[in-house]
Motif scaffolding. Structure first.
Motif, PDB file in Angstrom:
ATOM      1  N   ASP A   1      36.838 122.524  12.977  1.00 28.37           N
ATOM      2  CA  ASP A   1      35.853 123.511  12.482  1.00 28.37           C
ATOM      3  C   ASP A   1      36.214 124.946  12.860  1.00 28.37           C
ATOM      4  OD1 ASP A   1      34.148 121.868  11.054  1.00 28.37           O
ATOM      5  OD2 ASP A   1      32.771 121.517  12.719  1.00 28.37           O
TER       6      ASP A   1
ATOM      7  N   HIS B   1      38.593 116.723   6.505  1.00 29.55           N
ATOM      8  CA  HIS B   1      37.470 116.272   7.336  1.00 29.55           C
ATOM      9  C   HIS B   1      36.094 116.483   6.683  1.00 29.55           C
ATOM     10  CE1 HIS B   1      36.563 120.434   8.851  1.00 29.55           C
ATOM     11  NE2 HIS B   1      35.365 119.925   9.040  1.00 29.55           N
TER      12      HIS B   1
ATOM     13  N   HIS C   1      36.117 125.656   4.826  1.00 27.33           N
ATOM     14  CA  HIS C   1      36.671 125.801   6.181  1.00 27.33           C
ATOM     15  C   HIS C   1      37.669 124.700   6.546  1.00 27.33           C
ATOM     16  CE1 HIS C   1      33.442 122.894   7.048  1.00 27.33           C
ATOM     17  NE2 HIS C   1      34.055 122.615   8.188  1.00 27.33           N
TER      18      HIS C   1
END
Ligand code: DGI
Ligand code: FE
Ligand code: FE
Length: 196
Positions: free
Chosen positions: A51, A109, A83
């Protein structure tokens, strides 16, 4: 790879609660990696950075998407999914990570992709079930994660897609493709098991 350098750099990018989330994803991913046969040190690196770009501005993310020739259709979808692919580029350029499986785990992810490796699934699932998460249905996914990685990832993907649809959000096509591939793979497996 000096993990402390990665951790400190990540900490600077994130709000404190988000950094706490990252630390819980690291622990969860290491546990899942051991359980399902992925490489725990790689799970650690991917989770620390997953992240990294979460709070980057629309402008900064857009700049990286264009400069790194990431799929431009990303820009037609919710900023929340940007992101992840940008994070993989930052991991490569700023931290010199060359391991494709680690980079891919950061990249996939949020929405997943068809053909995910065990490491990718581990990071995806850890992000979904880390102990701070409170989504409806997360306990069922935690239970499945004790038993079967693919079944747990499929349930997490399905929950996410159904939730976003209930919010009238468009779903990024790769997310549907990832979910449907797992679904086909698992129903094929079930049919083969029933026929023996
Ligand atoms: O970054 P995290 O909050 O830890 O978790 P994440 O990277 O899995 O998800 C970030 C957000 O992205 C989450 O609010 C759900 C959203 N998202 C995931 N897949 C899609 C999506 N949003 C849209 N519009 N379309 C998707 O396919
Ligand atoms: Fe994320
Ligand atoms: Fe996350």
């Amino acid at each position: 790879m000096d993990l402390d350098v990665l951790l400190q750099a990540t900490k600077k990018q994130l709000k404190p609660e988000r950094f706490e989330h990252t630390l819980r994803v690291v622990d969860t991913a290491v546990e899942l990696a051991k359980r399902f046969g992925a490489d725990p040190p790689k799970a650690k690196i991917a989770s620390i950075l997953h992240d990294y770009c979460k709070f980057w501005s629309r402008e900064q993310l857009t700049q990286w998407i264009k400069r790194c020739q990431l799929p431009l259709d990303l820009l037609e979808y919710h900023k929340e999914i940007w992101h992840a692919p940008v994070g993989a580029e930052v991991a490569r350029e700023e931290f010199g990570i060359v391991d494709e499986d680690i980079l891919q785990s950061i990249r996939s992810h949020t929405v997943g992709r068809p053909g995910m490796s065990t490491l990718e699934k581990v990071v995806y699932l850890a992000d979904y079930i880390e102990p701070g998460r409170r989504f409806p249905g997360v306990d069922e996914v935690r239970r499945l994660a004790e038993i079967d990685l693919d079944v747990a990832v499929l349930q997490a993907m399905d929950n996410t897609i159904l939730f976003l649809q209930s919010q009238q959000q468009p779903i990024y096509p790769l997310a549907i493709a990832a979910r449907d591939e797992l679904k086909r793979m698992l129903s094929g497996k079930r049919l083969r098991e029933e026929s023996v």
